[in-house]
Motif scaffolding. Structure first.
Motif, PDB file in Angstrom:
ATOM      1  N   GLU A  56      39.445  37.774  48.326  1.00  0.00           N
ATOM      2  CA  GLU A  56      39.888  36.399  48.545  1.00  0.00           C
ATOM      3  C   GLU A  56      41.376  36.462  49.355  1.00  0.00           C
ATOM      4  O   GLU A  56      41.534  35.584  49.826  1.00  0.00           O
ATOM      5  CB  GLU A  56      39.966  35.473  47.291  1.00  0.00           C
ATOM      6  CG  GLU A  56      40.912  36.209  46.404  1.00  0.00           C
ATOM      7  CD  GLU A  56      40.570  37.288  45.407  1.00  0.00           C
ATOM      8  OE1 GLU A  56      41.263  37.357  44.276  1.00  0.00           O
ATOM      9  OE2 GLU A  56      39.434  37.760  45.645  1.00  0.00           O
ATOM     10  N   GLN A  78      47.823  41.135  43.384  1.00  0.00           N
ATOM     11  CA  GLN A  78      47.658  41.539  44.864  1.00  0.00           C
ATOM     12  C   GLN A  78      47.936  40.011  45.855  1.00  0.00           C
ATOM     13  O   GLN A  78      48.427  40.218  46.938  1.00  0.00           O
ATOM     14  CB  GLN A  78      46.108  41.845  45.289  1.00  0.00           C
ATOM     15  CG  GLN A  78      45.918  43.080  44.717  1.00  0.00           C
ATOM     16  CD  GLN A  78      44.435  43.603  44.835  1.00  0.00           C
ATOM     17  OE1 GLN A  78      43.605  43.702  45.680  1.00  0.00           O
ATOM     18  NE2 GLN A  78      43.646  43.750  43.559  1.00  0.00           N
ATOM     19  N   LYS A 121      41.186  39.811  36.419  1.00  0.00           N
ATOM     20  CA  LYS A 121      42.024  38.839  36.968  1.00  0.00           C
ATOM     21  C   LYS A 121      43.214  38.803  37.244  1.00  0.00           C
ATOM     22  O   LYS A 121      44.007  38.229  38.281  1.00  0.00           O
ATOM     23  CB  LYS A 121      41.802  37.528  35.996  1.00  0.00           C
ATOM     24  CG  LYS A 121      42.128  36.219  36.267  1.00  0.00           C
ATOM     25  CD  LYS A 121      42.087  35.313  34.993  1.00  0.00           C
ATOM     26  CE  LYS A 121      42.478  33.973  35.451  1.00  0.00           C
ATOM     27  NZ  LYS A 121      42.250  33.213  34.147  1.00  0.00           N
ATOM     28  N   HIS A 158      44.123  40.691  40.502  1.00  0.00           N
ATOM     29  CA  HIS A 158      43.650  39.907  41.760  1.00  0.00           C
ATOM     30  C   HIS A 158      45.001  39.061  41.933  1.00  0.00           C
ATOM     31  O   HIS A 158      45.586  38.830  43.130  1.00  0.00           O
ATOM     32  CB  HIS A 158      42.327  39.037  41.718  1.00  0.00           C
ATOM     33  CG  HIS A 158      41.215  39.992  41.846  1.00  0.00           C
ATOM     34  ND1 HIS A 158      40.138  39.389  42.751  1.00  0.00           N
ATOM     35  CD2 HIS A 158      41.170  41.307  41.802  1.00  0.00           C
ATOM     36  CE1 HIS A 158      39.365  40.528  42.697  1.00  0.00           C
ATOM     37  NE2 HIS A 158      39.823  41.429  42.207  1.00  0.00           N
ATOM     38  N   LYS A 159      45.522  38.532  40.801  1.00  0.00           N
ATOM     39  CA  LYS A 159      46.719  37.532  41.086  1.00  0.00           C
ATOM     40  C   LYS A 159      47.855  38.417  41.570  1.00  0.00           C
ATOM     41  O   LYS A 159      48.715  38.099  42.528  1.00  0.00           O
ATOM     42  CB  LYS A 159      47.108  36.987  39.481  1.00  0.00           C
ATOM     43  CG  LYS A 159      46.131  35.836  39.223  1.00  0.00           C
ATOM     44  CD  LYS A 159      46.740  35.397  37.649  1.00  0.00           C
ATOM     45  CE  LYS A 159      46.116  34.312  37.551  1.00  0.00           C
ATOM     46  NZ  LYS A 159      46.587  33.644  35.867  1.00  0.00           N
ATOM     47  N   LYS A 204      35.201  45.985  43.239  1.00  0.00           N
ATOM     48  CA  LYS A 204      35.549  44.689  42.715  1.00  0.00           C
ATOM     49  C   LYS A 204      37.132  44.497  42.359  1.00  0.00           C
ATOM     50  O   LYS A 204      37.629  43.712  42.413  1.00  0.00           O
ATOM     51  CB  LYS A 204      34.901  44.450  41.566  1.00  0.00           C
ATOM     52  CG  LYS A 204      35.257  45.327  40.255  1.00  0.00           C
ATOM     53  CD  LYS A 204      34.219  45.091  39.001  1.00  0.00           C
ATOM     54  CE  LYS A 204      34.908  46.126  38.028  1.00  0.00           C
ATOM     55  NZ  LYS A 204      33.998  45.816  36.709  1.00  0.00           N
ATOM     56  N   TRP A 205      37.907  45.743  42.587  1.00  0.00           N
ATOM     57  CA  TRP A 205      39.430  45.876  42.264  1.00  0.00           C
ATOM     58  C   TRP A 205      40.029  45.260  43.349  1.00  0.00           C
ATOM     59  O   TRP A 205      41.262  44.784  43.170  1.00  0.00           O
ATOM     60  CB  TRP A 205      39.901  47.009  41.639  1.00  0.00           C
ATOM     61  CG  TRP A 205      39.120  47.367  40.338  1.00  0.00           C
ATOM     62  CD1 TRP A 205      37.918  48.020  40.193  1.00  0.00           C
ATOM     63  CD2 TRP A 205      39.547  47.087  39.053  1.00  0.00           C
ATOM     64  NE1 TRP A 205      37.569  48.308  38.549  1.00  0.00           N
ATOM     65  CE2 TRP A 205      38.749  47.683  38.011  1.00  0.00           C
ATOM     66  CE3 TRP A 205      40.480  46.268  38.696  1.00  0.00           C
ATOM     67  CZ2 TRP A 205      38.833  47.359  36.735  1.00  0.00           C
ATOM     68  CZ3 TRP A 205      40.606  46.082  37.276  1.00  0.00           C
ATOM     69  CH2 TRP A 205      39.681  46.389  36.321  1.00  0.00           C
ATOM     70  N   ASN A 206      39.350  45.563  44.809  1.00  0.00           N
ATOM     71  CA  ASN A 206      39.935  44.647  45.809  1.00  0.00           C
ATOM     72  C   ASN A 206      39.895  43.281  45.851  1.00  0.00           C
ATOM     73  O   ASN A 206      38.936  42.868  45.755  1.00  0.00           O
ATOM     74  CB  ASN A 206      39.529  45.561  47.212  1.00  0.00           C
ATOM     75  CG  ASN A 206      40.093  44.974  48.381  1.00  0.00           C
ATOM     76  OD1 ASN A 206      39.296  43.914  48.756  1.00  0.00           O
ATOM     77  ND2 ASN A 206      41.010  45.331  48.845  1.00  0.00           N
ATOM     78  N   ALA A 207      40.985  42.405  45.945  1.00  0.00           N
ATOM     79  CA  ALA A 207      40.882  41.200  45.868  1.00  0.00           C
ATOM     80  C   ALA A 207      40.502  40.617  47.196  1.00  0.00           C
ATOM     81  O   ALA A 207      41.407  40.426  48.049  1.00  0.00           O
ATOM     82  CB  ALA A 207      42.223  40.443  45.549  1.00  0.00           C
ATOM     83  N   THR A 217      44.712  44.145  51.278  1.00  0.00           N
ATOM     84  CA  THR A 217      45.865  43.853  50.286  1.00  0.00           C
ATOM     85  C   THR A 217      46.022  45.508  50.150  1.00  0.00           C
ATOM     86  O   THR A 217      45.677  46.510  50.947  1.00  0.00           O
ATOM     87  CB  THR A 217      45.260  43.837  48.883  1.00  0.00           C
ATOM     88  OG1 THR A 217      44.553  44.789  48.330  1.00  0.00           O
ATOM     89  CG2 THR A 217      44.467  42.457  48.917  1.00  0.00           C
TER      90      THR A 217
END
Length: 578
Positions: free
Chosen positions: A379, A532, A526, A529-530, A374-377, A366
């Motif tokens: 998924e 990204q 949350k 992540h959305k 944790k701020w890097n998504a 991303t």
């Protein structure tokens, strides 16, 4: 290197260091790099530290953090241009800096208290007016600073001053010479983090610059040749675009070990020979190729760390309107999401990695570097080579194959995309030519702007001016330590939204990161992540690589470190042992 945390966003970096790795095992070497050289030898007083900065072009040399927008100038200015505030390991403001800041959520204010230790290199104390003046420089349209932002418009009266309907910023209250109270329209969840953009972390010497008209600041010798600093060093001699000689700022509250620092730009092709010949004590801004060439040299120590950086491929999907805001343009060739995704899937990153990365870089999933944890998504997987999928995307979208081997647009018209890329290195040029060949296999015709690679500053000017003679480009961002600030580069009003991408969903997601709900970190995480995942789907910016910064240090240097928590004291502590 240890960049000064001067507030607001990303700085467009020199060159586009396109280096990936696709396999975790390639990262073992990079992860073993140390951040600090603990030289056991005794430091001597004085001496000249010679620093090389690898840069194939000239640095702009506007020594003002409110105006400068090129990475090389900020890197070369770090010896004198420092942050007012101290930062803790979580990138939060803490006490003990040249100024301290506190926040009052109930009254919607921030209070900045300037230390008596803070003095300009001409002996004048740093005062509250200097802080207010910095905000005025950013906000005044006559200056044309790219750092003006929606975040700063959260300050009372900022928009009115920017639009010329007020002659001062009403939300900046100078309580006394050492106290500035900032009044906000709303308190935001990331305000307490360095680089969030809501607070400027620098000052400008009002007593020195007050007689220079705002429209003349950028060209003024007072910023280009004889700037003042409140950091540990000041400029003694300057060869514009080439070198700077720094000497201690005698008014700084700590005395550096080094008597003089000479920092000089050097061409990528000459860097290895120069440091091996003893021309430099420290080499900054190394490419992986230079690191690879020097890593076994017994007279050098290699330091490195993951950095706040991502390289990317960008698509121009819009333009600037008459007010300078970003708007979409459905008539641009790259406005079709299917085309953007297909071109991303056609990139052979694994082959490029093996040839150029030297184990320092790895594929980005991303636009949020994984140094943020944790701020890097995680998924979100990003784009890996899949030519079959790339071709199907174009087939399904109606891009027809012609006798010349290239595709037409769905409307039957000729499709030719113009690519803008800089000439930072031979590997850069080889990589770009490789991608053009990959896109030829996809049957998409891509040509270089004006048939050649661009000089870096020319490319920056085109990106920032709203030029429309290109469709895609390659670049890289150095970002601030506040992760969600990355999203602020892609708003309607952001000067860094060079692709001019604007949608209702993008705006809503970015705004959610600044909402009252976002004071709840779980909610903010949350939504981030959305965002990204949305960026990944739209592919108007395709992330390419995360990387490690590396520097070479000779073994007669002491206390060299890449630890960002050294704050302003790095160059105070650095010493020579012979």
């Amino acid at each position: 290197m240890n960049k000064a945390k001067l507030g607001k966003v990303a700085i467009l970096l020199l060159g586009m260091m396109i280096f990936w790795i696709s396999e975790p095992l390639w990262q073992v070497q990079a992860d073993s790099l140390k951040m600090e050289y603990k030289n056991p030898k005794k430091a001597k007083k004085g001496g000249t530290l010679r620093v090389g900065y690898i840069n194939n072009g000239a640095f702009k040399g506007i020594f003002s953090p409110e105006i400068a927008d090129d990475g090389p100038t900020l890197e070369l200015a770090q010896f004198g241009m420092v942050s007012l505030f101290k930062i803790d390991p979580n990138n939060e403001f803490k006490r003990g800096g040249l100024a301290d800041i506190s926040f009052d959520r109930k009254n919607k204010t921030a209070t900045v208290k300037i230390s008596k230790r803070a003095k300009w290199s001409d002996g004048h104390p740093v005062v509250a007016r200097d802080l207010s003046f910095a905000y005025e420089i950013v906000a005044n349209k006559a200056v044309g600073s790219s750092h003006y932002s929606e975040e700063l418009e959260n300050i009372e009266g900022m928009r009115e001053y920017h639009n010329g309907t007020a002659d001062k910023i009403s939300g900046l209250e100078e309580k006394d010479d050492k106290t500035l109270v900032i009044h906000f329209k709303k308190m935001k969840p990331t305000m307490t983090t360095t680089g969030s953009g809501y607070i400027l972390e620098s000052a400008e010497p009002y007593h020195y610059l007050k007689n220079v008209a705002m429209k003349d600041l950028v060209a003024s010798d007072k910023l280009r040749k004889k700037p003042l600093f409140y950091g540990p060093f000041k400029i003694k001699k300057l060869v514009q675009g080439e070198s700077i000689e720094w000497v201690p700022n005698t008014y700084y509250y700590k005395k550096p070990h080094i008597a003089k620092i000479i920092v000089e730009t050097i061409d990528n092709s000459k860097a290895v020979a120069a440091i091996k010949a003893g021309k430099f004590d420290v080499m900054l801004a190394q490419s992986p190729q230079i690191y690879n060439a020097l890593k076994k040299d017994k007279d050098l120590v290699q330091l490195g760390k993951k950095t706040y950086y991502y390289s990317y491929m960008g698509f121009r999907v819009g333009k600037l309107d008459k007010d300078g805001n970003n708007v979409m343009d459905k008539h641009t060739p790259s406005s079709d999401r299917a085309l953007r995704q297909a071109m991303a899937y056609a990139m052979n990153v694994e082959q490029v990695t093996k040839k150029f990365s030297s184990g320092l870089s790895y594929r980005a999933n991303t636009v949020v570097p994984d140094v943020f944890g944790k701020w890097n998504a995680k998924e979100v997987k990003g784009y890996k080579l899949d030519m079959k999928k790339a071709k199907k995307l174009l087939d399904d979208a109606g891009y027809k194959l012609q006798k010349d081997g290239y595709r037409t647009k769905p409307n039957g018209k000729k499709l030719t995309l113009t690519l803008m890329a800089d000439d930072s290195s031979k590997s850069q040029e080889e990589t770009i030519k490789n991608y053009i060949q990959q896109w030829k296999e996809l049957c998409v015709h891509v040509k270089l702007l004006n048939g050649r690679f661009q000089e870096f500053n020319t490319m920056v000017e085109k990106l920032s001016s709203g030029s429309t003679d290109y469709d895609l480009w390659f670049g890289a961002w150095g970002v601030t330590p506040e992760p969600t600030d990355i999203a602020n580069s892609y708003t309607v009003t952001s000067a860094y939204n060079n692709g001019h991408f604007v949608t209702k969903e993008n705006t809503e997601l970015i705004n959610s990161l600044k909402s009252d709900k976002a004071f709840d970190e779980k909610y903010r995480l949350k939504q981030f992540h959305k965002w990204q995942a949305y960026m990944d789907k739209e592919a108007f910016v395709v992330p390419i690589a995360f990387t490690h910064d590396t520097i070479s240090v000779t073994k007669h240097v002491k206390n060299m470190s890449l630890d960002p928590n050294k704050d302003n004291d790095l160059w105070v502590d650095v010493a020579l042992t012979k």
